[in-house]
Design an enzyme around this catalytic site. Structure first.
Site, PDB file in Angstrom:
ATOM      1  N   CYS A  46       0.825  -1.205   0.000  1.00 19.86           N
ATOM      2  CA  CYS A  46       0.000   0.000   0.000  1.00 19.86           C
ATOM      3  C   CYS A  46       0.866   1.264   0.000  1.00 19.86           C
ATOM      4  O   CYS A  46       1.476   1.568  -1.007  1.00 19.86           O
ATOM      5  CB  CYS A  46      -0.992  -0.076   1.155  1.00 19.86           C
ATOM      6  SG  CYS A  46      -2.457   0.906   0.856  1.00 19.86           S
ATOM      7  N   GLU A  84      -1.512  -8.565   5.388  1.00 18.95           N
ATOM      8  CA  GLU A  84      -1.150  -8.776   6.796  1.00 18.95           C
ATOM      9  C   GLU A  84      -2.347  -8.648   7.731  1.00 18.95           C
ATOM     10  O   GLU A  84      -2.253  -9.031   8.885  1.00 18.95           O
ATOM     11  CB  GLU A  84      -0.009  -7.832   7.213  1.00 18.95           C
ATOM     12  CG  GLU A  84      -0.367  -6.362   7.367  1.00 18.95           C
ATOM     13  CD  GLU A  84      -0.502  -5.618   6.038  1.00 18.95           C
ATOM     14  OE1 GLU A  84      -0.387  -6.244   4.973  1.00 18.95           O
ATOM     15  OE2 GLU A  84      -0.756  -4.397   6.095  1.00 18.95           O
ATOM     16  N   HIS A 122      -3.562  -5.117   1.648  1.00 16.24           N
ATOM     17  CA  HIS A 122      -3.019  -5.465   2.970  1.00 16.24           C
ATOM     18  C   HIS A 122      -3.222  -6.946   3.280  1.00 16.24           C
ATOM     19  O   HIS A 122      -4.218  -7.307   3.905  1.00 16.24           O
ATOM     20  CB  HIS A 122      -3.726  -4.635   4.054  1.00 16.24           C
ATOM     21  CG  HIS A 122      -3.362  -3.194   4.035  1.00 16.24           C
ATOM     22  ND1 HIS A 122      -2.299  -2.684   4.739  1.00 16.24           N
ATOM     23  CD2 HIS A 122      -3.907  -2.153   3.383  1.00 16.24           C
ATOM     24  CE1 HIS A 122      -2.209  -1.398   4.529  1.00 16.24           C
ATOM     25  NE2 HIS A 122      -3.169  -1.031   3.702  1.00 16.24           N
TER      26      HIS A 122
END
Ligand code: GLN
Length: 198
Positions: free
Chosen positions: A82, A179, A177
């Site tokens: 990002c 994660e 994202h």
């Protein structure tokens, strides 16, 4: 590779902790990197999501811009998500006045490419080279890659054709994202780059 890979997370701003959790679960030794000397102690670097304008300003204030550019030029594996993708782009669209990037990826990235219309969304995308189910991707005020130069390669695109993951040698940049959704295949790929280089 002998021992655990030592990887740094650029910890000036952004979702540092989430990356740290995924990397630790994958067996890496994780160091938080804020200063040039800390950069010298790692074999790979993650640039997290957050706000690219802030990370850029803080990197310059902390004297980190040139050292990061040097390790990228020297072949250190780097994974940007990002805001991290924005910071790895050679060319930036819709940056704020004076905004700079570290560069490394031969791509043009447009900031807040989905903003206004839909600020955040989740979707499933197929990623080149990934076995198993598609990636569940979370986009949060996300950028998009609007041009992939000859040096870089698209790894994933949305249904409308917009490229959201790219790779160039040991540099990996994605617009979303992983994660935050328990997706670890990109981190594994980054750690494979780190192991191959060590
Ligand atoms: N819009 C942010 C920026 O310009 C990126 C958002 C994110 O990292 N989730 O840096």
């Amino acid at each position: 590779m002998a021992g655990r890979p030592r990887v740094g997370i650029l910890s000036l701003q952004g979702d540092v902790r989430e990356h740290g959790r995924v990397l630790s679960e994958l067996g890496a030794e994780v160091l938080l990197v804020r200063r040039p000397a800390e950069l010298a102690g790692v074999d790979g670097l993650v640039i997290p999501g957050g706000e690219s304008t802030t990370i850029d300003k803080l990197a310059r204030a902390f004297g980190m811009q040139e050292p990061i550019r040097r390790v990228i030029a020297g072949g250190m594996p780097v994974f940007g998500t990002c805001a991290g993708l924005i910071l790895l782009a050679d060319r930036l669209e819709d940056g704020i006045a004076g905004q700079q990037t570290f560069g490394g990826l031969d791509v043009t990235v447009k900031r807040n490419a989905f903003g206004g219309q839909v600020e955040s969304f989740e979707t499933e995308i197929a990623v080149e080279g990934f076995a198993g189910p598609p990636v569940h991707a979370t986009f949060i005020r996300a950028p998009a890659v609007t041009e992939v130069g000859p040096g870089a390669r698209a790894l994933a695109a949305l249904d409308d054709g917009r490229v959201v993951a790219v790779e160039q040698g040991v540099l990996l940049g994605i617009a979303f994202h992983p994660e935050v959704s328990g997706e670890s295949r990109f981190h594994r790929r980054f750690l494979d780059h780190v192991a191959a280089r060590a």
